[in-house]
Design an enzyme around this catalytic site. Structure first.
Site, PDB file in Angstrom:
ATOM      1  CG  ASN A 568      39.318  19.299  47.116  1.00  0.00           C
ATOM      2  OD1 ASN A 568      38.679  19.325  46.243  1.00  0.00           O
ATOM      3  ND2 ASN A 568      38.892  19.182  48.392  1.00  0.00           N
ATOM      4  CB  CYS A 570      35.351  16.909  48.505  1.00  0.00           C
ATOM      5  SG  CYS A 570      35.648  15.827  49.976  1.00  0.00           S
ATOM      6  CD  GLU A 572      35.942  20.893  48.532  1.00  0.00           C
ATOM      7  OE1 GLU A 572      36.148  20.872  49.703  1.00  0.00           O
ATOM      8  OE2 GLU A 572      36.042  19.848  47.699  1.00  0.00           O
TER       9      GLU A 572
END
Length: 1020
Positions: A568, A570, A572
């Site tokens: 995604n 970020c 994670e």
């Protein structure tokens, strides 16, 4: 020493008397400062007399030039100029001695004042009557007694906060005719200027801001001016709360279902005293971006905000009042915090509560623009986006419909970039999207250039994040020095869905087909050369990030129903996506994840019972309770959520993934007395994540009994009794046993496996460690799993600039009687680093080493330990001070070898440092430091070069540069051996030092992402 002369200047003494200015007094004070450093024997030195005269003349020249005619000089301003002159004369030690001299005299004056009188409250300044101007233009005398009461109340319970200091600073800014709004801001600003000397003033500033907010909210609801102290709110909150809910519904901002709760019971459950727990950064962030408002007027108070979020999450619970109170208590205690979209929208008329959305863009014009449209709809209500662009054919590929050639993926990425800018999440934060591309795509080299500031701007995406989706086969070829073949996905369509051994075998088949002339578009490059380009782009622009396709897929619980094609925004989240079929995109799945984070620091405390009784440790029983409630809250999001596109609803209801993470990791280490760069810190990362993983999986399994298993459970790794700790073996097998990841277990995992097999799981995925950039600010702890950025710095975000100081460091220095004005000055001068400050003991320097002083191998080793417990991934930032190509190569290959699924930003040092203009004696020094790299302390000098990543005894670590204290064990790396690169990227030019300006590679135009860049999504 200068003779007494008539300068024409006058000085106003502290008692108010105006006397002639005497330069001789400056000479005496400067001489004493020199003697304090050089010893009494230097008093007869000709050199010293010349230096004293030079400094005195410089001060006199500045004062004469700046002084307004007939106006007396301020004594403090004169002393400030003395300190500045000493710093400009390159006499920092003498300047510190002078600062210490001033501090001692200041403390003596305060002590005399305290002995003379000790009033219960600060004394209101004696001054002519000051009038306050209301919004309607009417004037009324300033209520000085209320001002004293509010400031005194704000300092209560904070032993190191002096209400008199705040009142005095406030009085300096008050003037006759001041507006009501300015008067409310004045004490807040006064308190925040004191934060660098005492962290408790951050809480004071927050409490004073809360007083302003109370007046704003209560006045809005009543329709007439109102105010209330913090003590008043214990009685007023219940009545206010019912009125707030009613007004929010009238304004069509709150969901009418909230009126169906027992508002009296919920109002009575509100704990008003929790308004006192915020830091200034936390409450200001909530005020600016989270609290409900009507045309700019906030009417939502902090505890009402938390209760509103809790009610929104409990709206479908059977006993929703009890659930709302339980959820409220967890949020308002700061033990757990939901992600930003949930905080923005829970309980409102548009409850889009999910954090992350992942899509795959298919190779069809209508699908491409449908994907861009989906981005806009998802971003509108605060979603972060990850787009898999690998299926889109590359440059030169044939287009059957037009019989032409493709322009590749880059032009479409430019459109996606501009869409993210246009749809800025309702003005609350910038639209944010990350594009992923697999390393075998023929456009990969253009993809690496997207964030550069040079070249054709039509082929640049300055506002969009990018990430490489890297298969293991590529890295194996990097290490073996083999060739790598780039393909267009329209000719090799099944590579997109393959991973592990199946990918490697099929990839080699396509290479053979290309050699036979069966493929039209392909290109061969040395794998190592492409790896160099990837790392160079990463260093120069901060992008594309390095993420590992095979680790994400081989350890995914949902292998039976799809493929993880990207992460995604970020890095994670690792969930399956599908582009769908045909014009209607039947069967398309947009992965959705619903995030929240445990405040791990709130669970490290003095243990009262059990094996560790009497010591500071992790309260595992409290953690179990927190995790159990948090997982329930996150699961509720899935059913309540507003889905803006049907493929997101379909995916989320089928798989029900959530992502429980953590924050405050660095705070835990401080409380435990463990340096980040240590085996003990790696062990704590392992043990704490094991606890969180165990209880999260257990909670989801228990929910399956109450609410049913998630629909796609059968066939998953869960259904086969393969937990995240077990899936490590699947990755190791695919890599032929070449996986350097610890497998140690401490808890009863056999019992949990049996439970999961028999009961099932409510959620396909349960854990993911997000950056927590904003919610950690709200809670007042360190971000996510991050080390401390600097011990003292100015943080910039959408709410403004904030002085951030490491309260744990201040507490430790106070304990050792080392916290004083001189230490503040030293911290600011050395940009929050301790290594140059001689009087700080070595163990304190080691404990409070900052991000750029800790070798990245320690971060990777801790991340590897966490990753073994996670069914998704973690936002893993890496930090560099003065890197070389070899450093980057070793770090990123270490992440791959140790089983990390993804990495996030590569952080460089920033051009924004501590605001030195507030440091007495260094005004003007900031520009000199920034402009002259050689004059600044080198970041790399504080940390020995680690060389190859291998087991390195601390004693054998290379020495620091001359004159610099060595961090010692901080340079030692964990026992992980990574094959050395056969070649490395060019090292930074010798003329570019690690200083106040970002270090860049020769010829590059930008540096890696700066941690305090307010435009960076991770910093919001």
């Amino acid at each position: 020493m200068p003779e007494a002369v008539d300068t024409g200047l006058t000085v106003q003494r502290r008692d108010g008397e105006v006397v002639p200015f005497d330069p001789g007094r400056i000479a005496v004070a400067v001489t004493k400062a020199f003697l304090a450093v050089e010893g009494e024997a230097a008093q007869h030195s000709t050199r010293l007399r010349a230096q004293v005269r030079s400094v005195t003349d410089a001060v006199l020249e500045v004062l004469t030039r700046r002084q307004a005619a007939g106006r007396p000089l301020d004594l403090e301003a004169i002393q400030d100029q003395v300190e500045l002159a000493l710093m400009r004369a390159e006499q920092p030690k003498v300047a510190r001695a002078y600062i210490l001299y001033r501090e001692q005299h200041r403390q003596a004056r305060e002590e005399r004042a305290r002995q003379a009188s000790a009033p219960a409250q600060p004394a209101a300044p004696q001054r002519p009557v000051v009038h306050v101007t209301a919004a309607d233009g009417t004037r009324a005398p300033l209520d000085t007694q209320r001002l004293v009461t509010v400031i005194t109340e704000a300092c209560q319970g904070l032993s190191d906060a002096d209400p008199q200091a705040v009142l005095t600073a406030t009085d300096a800014t008050v003037y006759d005719g001041i507006s009501v709004k300015e008067l409310q801001q004045a004490p807040v600003l006064a308190a925040r200027t004191l934060v660098e000397r005492e962290p408790a003033y951050s809480t004071v500033a927050a409490r004073l801001l809360a007083d302003s907010l109370r007046s704003e909210a209560l006045s809005f609801l009543s329709g007439s001016p109102e105010s209330a102290t913090a003590a008043d709110m214990a009685e007023r909150y219940p009545g206010y709360f019912a009125g707030y809910i009613q007004r929010g519904i009238e304004l069509e901002q709150l969901d009418p279902q909230l009126a169906e709760f027992d508002l009296d019971a919920l109002g009575a459950a509100i704990e008003a005293e929790r308004d006192l727990d915020f830091t200034y950064l936390g409450l200001q962030t909530l005020y600016d971006r989270y609290f409900l408002h009507h045309r700019g007027t906030r009417y939502e108070l902090p505890q009402a905000f938390f209760m509103r979020v809790a009610m929104g999450l409990a709206v479908r619970e059977i006993d929703r009042d009890a659930a709302a109170i339980e959820f409220y208590r967890l949020l308002s205690s700061f033990d757990f915090m939901c992600s930003t979209p949930t905080l923005f929208n829970s309980g409102t008329t548009r409850p889009q509560l999910s954090s992350c959305f992942l899509t795959t863009v298919d190779d069809d014009l209508s699908a491409i623009f449908a994907g861009i449209r989906d981005n806009a709809l998802l971003a509108k209500f605060s979603g972060g986006l990850g787009n898999d662009w690998t299926p889109v054919r590359g440059i030169g590929a044939h287009i059957k419909g037009t019989n032409g050639n493709s322009s590749g993926v880059v032009p479409f990425l430019k459109i996606a970039n501009d869409t993210a800018v246009a749809v800025n999440q309702g003005g609350k934060r910038k639209g944010a999207v990350c594009a992923y591309l697999e390393t075998w795509h023929v456009d990969i080299e253009e993809f690496l250039e997207l964030r550069r500031n040079t070249g054709d701007d039509r082929r640049r995406t300055h506002d969009m994040n990018t990430a490489n989706w890297v298969p293991d086969e590529f890295l194996r070829r990097v290490e073996s020095g083999e060739q790598w073949t780039l393909f267009s996905p329209d000719e090799v369509p099944d590579l997109h869905d393959l991973y592990g051994t199946a990918f490697a075998e099929r990839y080699r088949e396509y290479e053979a087909a290309a050699d036979r002339g069966e493929l039209r578009v392909f290109r061969r490059v040395p794998a190592l050369d492409l790896w160099r380009k990837m790392l160079t782009a990463l260093f120069e622009t901060g992008h594309p990030w390095i993420t590992f396709k095979d680790a994400c897929n081989l350890r995914s619980p949902q292998q039976h129903v799809g493929v993880v094609h990207s992460s995604n925004l970020c890095t994670e989240i690792t969930l399956n996506t599908k582009p769908g079929v045909g014009q209607t995109r039947d069967g398309a799945e947009t992965a959705v994840c619903n995030l929240g984070s445990v405040n791990l620091a709130a669970h490290v405390r003095l243990l009262q019972d059990g094996p560790g009784a009497g010591t500071v440790g992790l309260d595992t029983e409290k953690l179990r309770r927190t995790v159990t409630t948090a997982v329930r809250m996150l699961d509720n999001v899935i059913d309540i959520n507003l889905y803006t596109i049907p493929s997101a609803r379909r995916s989320n209801l089928s798989h029900r993934p959530v992502g429980l993470g953590l924050m405050g990791f660095a705070d835990c280490l401080y409380r435990l007395g463990i340096p980040y760069a240590s085996d003990a810190a790696v062990a704590f990362a392992d043990e704490s994540m094991e606890q969180l993983s165990y209880w999260a999986i257990s909670a989801s399994s228990d929910l399956a009994v109450q609410r049913g298993r998630y629909p796609s459970f059968e066939g998953s790794l869960w259904s086969r009794g393969v937990l995240p700790i077990d899936s490590i073996e699947l990755l190791a097998e695919a890599r032929g046993g070449e996986l350097q990841q610890d497998r140690t277990q401490r808890m009863d995992w056999d019992a949990l496996r049996s439970k999961v097999i028999s009961q099932g799981m409510r959620n396909s995925n349960v854990m993911a460690i997000a950056p927590t950039a904003t919610i950690s600010n709200i809670v007042g702890v360190s971000q996510s799993i991050e080390p401390t950025y600097r011990n003292l710095f100015v943080k910039s975000n959408m709410s403004g600039d904030f002085t951030v100081i490491n309260e744990h460091l201040v507490a430790e220095l106070k304990r050792r009687d080392l916290w004083d004005e001189v230490m503040v000055g030293d911290l600011k001068y050395f940009d929050g680093s301790l290594w140059e400050i001689d009087r700080i003991p070595a163990d304190v320097k080691e404990l409070f080493a900052t991000a750029f002083e800790i070798h990245g191998s320690w971060l990777i080793q801790a991340a590897s330990r966490r990753q073994k417990w996670l069914d998704q991934a973690q936002s893993l930032n890496l930090y560099i001070a003065a890197p070389s190509g070899r450093d980057l190569d070793e770090l990123y290959r270490m992440a791959w070898h140790t089983g990390c699924k993804t990495t996030y930003y590569l952080r460089s040092t920033s051009a924004t440092h501590v605001e030195k203009s507030t440091l007495r004696g260094t005004d003007g020094k900031l520009n000199a430091v920034s402009a002259n790299a050689s004059a600044a302390p080198s970041a790399s000098a504080a940390m020995p070069s680690p060389g190859p990543i291998a087991a390195t005894p601390a004693a054998a670590a290379p020495s620091a540069s001359a004159g610099k204290p060595s961090p010692g064990p901080i340079a030692a790396t964990p026992a992980v051996t990574v094959p050395a690169a056969s070649a490395a990227m060019p090292s930074p030019s010798a003329s570019v030092a690690a200083s106040d300006i970002p270090t860049v590679l020769p010829g590059s135009d930008v540096a890696a992402c700066s941690i305090d860049n307010p435009d960076c999504e991770a910093c919001q």
